[in-house]
Design a protein around this motif. Sequence first.
Motif, mmCIF file in Angstrom:
data_model
loop_
_atom_site.group_PDB
_atom_site.id
_atom_site.type_symbol
_atom_site.label_atom_id
_atom_site.label_comp_id
_atom_site.label_asym_id
_atom_site.label_seq_id
_atom_site.Cartn_x
_atom_site.Cartn_y
_atom_site.Cartn_z
ATOM 1 N N THR A 158 0.853 -1.179 0.000
ATOM 2 C CA THR A 158 0.000 0.000 0.000
ATOM 3 C C THR A 158 0.894 1.236 0.000
ATOM 4 O OG1 THR A 158 -0.058 0.248 2.381
ATOM 5 C CG2 THR A 158 -1.659 -1.277 1.399
ATOM 6 N N LEU A 159 0.295 2.388 -0.237
ATOM 7 C CA LEU A 159 1.082 3.617 -0.251
ATOM 8 C C LEU A 159 1.810 3.829 1.060
ATOM 9 C CD1 LEU A 159 -1.133 6.261 -2.076
ATOM 10 C CD2 LEU A 159 1.045 5.319 -2.820
ATOM 11 N N LEU A 160 1.157 3.440 2.179
ATOM 12 C CA LEU A 160 1.767 3.656 3.488
ATOM 13 C C LEU A 160 2.979 2.776 3.724
ATOM 14 C CD1 LEU A 160 -1.397 4.043 5.735
ATOM 15 C CD2 LEU A 160 0.192 5.827 4.994
ATOM 16 N N GLU A 161 3.104 1.700 2.919
ATOM 17 C CA GLU A 161 4.221 0.767 3.097
ATOM 18 C C GLU A 161 5.412 1.088 2.202
ATOM 19 O OE1 GLU A 161 1.561 -3.146 4.326
ATOM 20 O OE2 GLU A 161 2.009 -2.724 2.224
ATOM 21 N N GLU A 218 9.260 -1.350 -8.251
ATOM 22 C CA GLU A 218 9.082 -0.678 -6.957
ATOM 23 C C GLU A 218 10.250 -1.073 -6.060
ATOM 24 O OE1 GLU A 218 6.929 1.550 -6.010
ATOM 25 O OE2 GLU A 218 5.528 1.478 -7.681
ATOM 26 N N CYS A 219 10.489 -0.267 -5.035
ATOM 27 C CA CYS A 219 11.595 -0.516 -4.111
ATOM 28 C C CYS A 219 11.098 -1.335 -2.917
ATOM 29 C CB CYS A 219 12.171 0.809 -3.630
ATOM 30 S SG CYS A 219 13.524 0.590 -2.446
ATOM 31 N N SER A 220 11.810 -2.418 -2.596
ATOM 32 C CA SER A 220 11.422 -3.247 -1.453
ATOM 33 C C SER A 220 12.368 -3.074 -0.266
ATOM 34 C CB SER A 220 11.376 -4.723 -1.862
ATOM 35 O OG SER A 220 12.677 -5.167 -2.204
ATOM 36 N N ALA A 221 13.291 -2.119 -0.333
ATOM 37 C CA ALA A 221 14.151 -1.853 0.824
ATOM 38 C C ALA A 221 13.304 -1.255 1.955
ATOM 39 C CB ALA A 221 15.264 -0.880 0.429
ATOM 40 N N PRO A 222 13.690 -1.446 3.216
ATOM 41 C CA PRO A 222 12.929 -0.851 4.318
ATOM 42 C C PRO A 222 12.913 0.683 4.240
ATOM 43 C CG PRO A 222 14.587 -2.402 5.137
ATOM 44 C CD PRO A 222 14.832 -2.236 3.671
ATOM 45 N N SER A 223 13.998 1.256 3.772
ATOM 46 C CA SER A 223 14.119 2.707 3.613
ATOM 47 C C SER A 223 15.327 2.948 2.717
ATOM 48 C CB SER A 223 14.323 3.393 4.973
ATOM 49 O OG SER A 223 15.536 2.938 5.559
ATOM 50 N N LYS A 240 4.462 18.700 6.041
ATOM 51 C CA LYS A 240 4.395 17.718 7.128
ATOM 52 C C LYS A 240 4.722 16.297 6.681
ATOM 53 C CE LYS A 240 1.086 20.393 9.768
ATOM 54 N NZ LYS A 240 -0.270 20.482 10.287
ATOM 55 N N VAL A 241 5.225 16.148 5.472
ATOM 56 C CA VAL A 241 5.465 14.805 4.919
ATOM 57 C C VAL A 241 6.940 14.650 4.584
ATOM 58 C CG1 VAL A 241 5.004 13.320 2.927
ATOM 59 C CG2 VAL A 241 3.135 14.599 3.988
ATOM 60 N N LEU A 242 7.520 13.538 5.031
ATOM 61 C CA LEU A 242 8.844 13.166 4.550
ATOM 62 C C LEU A 242 8.656 12.154 3.418
ATOM 63 C CD1 LEU A 242 10.966 12.926 7.819
ATOM 64 C CD2 LEU A 242 11.220 14.586 5.967
ATOM 65 N N ALA A 243 9.521 12.238 2.422
ATOM 66 C CA ALA A 243 9.305 11.522 1.160
ATOM 67 C C ALA A 243 9.374 10.007 1.295
ATOM 68 C CB ALA A 243 10.334 11.975 0.144
ATOM 69 N N HIS A 244 8.673 9.342 0.390
ATOM 70 C CA HIS A 244 8.766 7.904 0.191
ATOM 71 C C HIS A 244 9.204 7.659 -1.248
ATOM 72 C CE1 HIS A 244 6.425 8.055 3.851
ATOM 73 N NE2 HIS A 244 6.661 6.764 4.021
ATOM 74 N N VAL A 245 9.589 6.414 -1.521
ATOM 75 C CA VAL A 245 9.974 6.059 -2.887
ATOM 76 C C VAL A 245 8.718 5.617 -3.631
ATOM 77 C CG1 VAL A 245 11.445 4.613 -4.339
ATOM 78 C CG2 VAL A 245 12.221 5.273 -2.047
ATOM 79 N N GLY A 246 8.246 6.452 -4.543
ATOM 80 C CA GLY A 246 7.031 6.138 -5.274
ATOM 81 C C GLY A 246 7.267 5.151 -6.398
ATOM 82 N N ALA A 247 8.454 5.199 -6.993
ATOM 83 C CA ALA A 247 8.779 4.327 -8.115
ATOM 84 C C ALA A 247 10.290 4.243 -8.256
ATOM 85 C CB ALA A 247 8.159 4.872 -9.401
#
Length: 102
Positions: free
Chosen positions: A3-6, A76-81, A56-63
């Motif tokens: 999901t987006l949150l993950e 998609e990226c499967s690393a924890p961060s 208020k948002v720190l970035a995530h890897v969208g693609a």
Amino acid sequence: MSTLLELPSVTECTITDCGYHHEDGCHAGAVTIAGAVGDASCATFVPLDAKGGLAKVLAHVGACQRTDCAFNTELECSAPSIRVGAGRDDASHADCLTFTAR
Ligand code: SF4
């Protein structure tokens, strides 16, 4: 399927001349990692004095387009961060420092 949150977070970015960079890191809603084989660069990087993004948002890897990275699963990226910083070959590049060649 995540999901987006993950999506993996961008826990660190040291590219201070990017328009999305604030004191505590990257504030783009999501970043895209692109680049050539062996060079995973942040395609969201934009060299601007003006600062933007979501306060208020720190970035995530969208693609991530680096299918040669061990963490890449179906583009998609499967690393924890991930961490983003100056490129090893070119310090003016914003590179994904978590990139791990398969
Ligand atoms: S760790 Fe690998 S899959 Fe994840 S964003 Fe970086 S280059 Fe892409």
